[in-house]
Write an enzyme that holds these catalytic residues in place. Structure first.
Site, PDB file in Angstrom:
ATOM      1  N   ASN A  43       0.462  -1.248   0.065  1.00  0.00           N
ATOM      2  CA  ASN A  43       0.240  -0.082  -0.138  1.00  0.00           C
ATOM      3  C   ASN A  43       1.063   0.994   0.400  1.00  0.00           C
ATOM      4  OD1 ASN A  43      -1.762  -1.336   0.019  1.00  0.00           O
ATOM      5  ND2 ASN A  43      -2.313  -1.658   2.190  1.00  0.00           N
ATOM      6  N   GLY A 253      -3.628   4.669   7.363  1.00  0.00           N
ATOM      7  CA  GLY A 253      -2.196   4.039   7.888  1.00  0.00           C
ATOM      8  C   GLY A 253      -1.128   4.492   6.981  1.00  0.00           C
ATOM      9  N   ASP A 254      -1.329   3.756   6.120  1.00  0.00           N
ATOM     10  CA  ASP A 254      -0.394   3.371   5.178  1.00  0.00           C
ATOM     11  C   ASP A 254      -0.339   4.462   3.410  1.00  0.00           C
ATOM     12  OD1 ASP A 254      -0.018   0.971   6.105  1.00  0.00           O
ATOM     13  OD2 ASP A 254      -1.417  -0.154   5.117  1.00  0.00           O
ATOM     14  N   ALA A 255      -1.622   5.193   3.704  1.00  0.00           N
ATOM     15  CA  ALA A 255      -1.235   6.309   2.488  1.00  0.00           C
ATOM     16  C   ALA A 255      -0.765   7.377   3.590  1.00  0.00           C
ATOM     17  CB  ALA A 255      -2.981   7.104   2.563  1.00  0.00           C
ATOM     18  N   SER A 258       3.068   7.144   3.174  1.00  0.00           N
ATOM     19  CA  SER A 258       3.370   7.142   2.115  1.00  0.00           C
ATOM     20  C   SER A 258       3.243   9.093   1.543  1.00  0.00           C
ATOM     21  CB  SER A 258       2.203   7.306   0.484  1.00  0.00           C
ATOM     22  OG  SER A 258       1.713   5.813   0.982  1.00  0.00           O
TER      23      SER A 258
END
Length: 305
Positions: A43, A253-255, A258
């Site tokens: 992700n 949370g992954d975004a 990033s």
């Protein structure tokens, strides 16, 4: 050349949208069922590519339909998948993600091979020319070895250890990283609730190995709808976040990671990095699925100049 290498889980996600999360011995209505690629490392790599940061992925999948589909989806987005290992000793890990009408999520996991890769599956040259290594949930030994190798070639490291930060033996890896991403629940587990509220030195209990390791790093704390903060030694930087109607918090949370990494690589100060990261998380929470298509154009409507 990939500016960022993301190491960790590559999964296949089956998302079930339900009218409500059932009580014990209860029942819910499944309103939709969607299969797509997932996993924290995957992700983050996908999000970085959307933000014009070349990214490579280190992970493992099974030699099966789900594994082939997950890698093909990432490659179609521009993620460098040459270091994703396909193994024949088990299936691709599948996560069943249940999302209710308010966007709240719980996850059911099936055993798979998303931790079958090893640090040696990443050659030295790609790591040496990368600007940054981002670690997610994986074998503690693999995480620690990758972090040490990165620092040997002056590549900075971030780590999002996930919900098992307190019980997987990540202390050695945490001692080697520059940034650690934690949500409120993870931070309370690793540091204690008082330390989260008042600062990491709060409390009279002897710190655990994990807490001692975290004391040497820069903490990036994700507070969900309440924004986020960076704790860098005695310095604290806060951003309030952006109000959105949450549809699905999977992958938010992954975004966030990033956005934070992309902004920092662009030379942004912590305040700007938090603004970009919160905007990425908000966009993802406002749409179904773990991977919203991130882009600077989409962020312009949210992020302060």
């Amino acid at each position: 050349m990939s500016r960022v290498i993301c190491a960790g889980h590559v999964n296949w996600d089956v998302t079930l949208r339900v009218d409500a999360l059932p009580e014990p011995d209860g029942e819910a209505t499944v309103e939709s069922r969607v299969g797509a690629g997932g996993g924290s490392a995957a992700n983050v790599a996908s999000g970085l590519v959307g933000l014009d940061v070349p990214a490579a992925l280190l992970g493992s999948v099974g030699d099966d339909e789900h594994g082939h589909a997950a890698v093909a989806e990432l490659a179609s987005k521009g993620v460098d998948c040459r270091h994703v290992v396909s193994v024949d000793r088990g299936p691709t890990t599948v996560k069943y993600i249940v999302v209710d009408a308010a966007g709240e999520v719980f996850v059911l996991g099936s055993p798979g091979v998303n931790e079958a890769f090893e640090a040696t599956d990443l050659p030295t040259d790609p790591l040496a020319v990368a600007d940054h290594l981002h670690l997610t949930s994986q074998s503690p030994d693999t995480a620690a070895t990758l972090a040490r190798r990165a620092h040997e070639v002056d590549t900075t490291v971030s780590f999002d250890p996930g919900r098992r930060v307190g019980d997987r033996g990540y202390a050695d890896a945490l001692r080697e990283v520059d940034y650690v991403f934690l949500n409120d629940r993870e931070a309370a587990t690793a540091l204690g609730e008082a330390a989260v509220e008042r600062g990491r030195s709060a409390g009279s209990e002897p710190p655990s190995e994990v807490a001692e390791a975290l004391a040497r790093t820069t903490l990036v704390l994700k507070h969900g709808p309440r924004g986020a903060e960076v704790r860098d030694g005695d310095d604290r930087h806060v951003h309030p976040g952006y109000p959105v109607d949450a549809v699905d918090t999977t992958g938010a949370g992954d975004a966030f990671a990033s956005g934070f990494i992309a902004a920092r690589l662009d030379g942004a100060a912590y305040e700007r990095a938090l603004a970009v990261a919160n905007a990425c998380g908000a966009l993802t929470a406002a749409e179904p699925g773990a991977r919203t298509q991130l882009s600077w154009r989409r962020l312009d409507d949210l992020v302060e100049g």
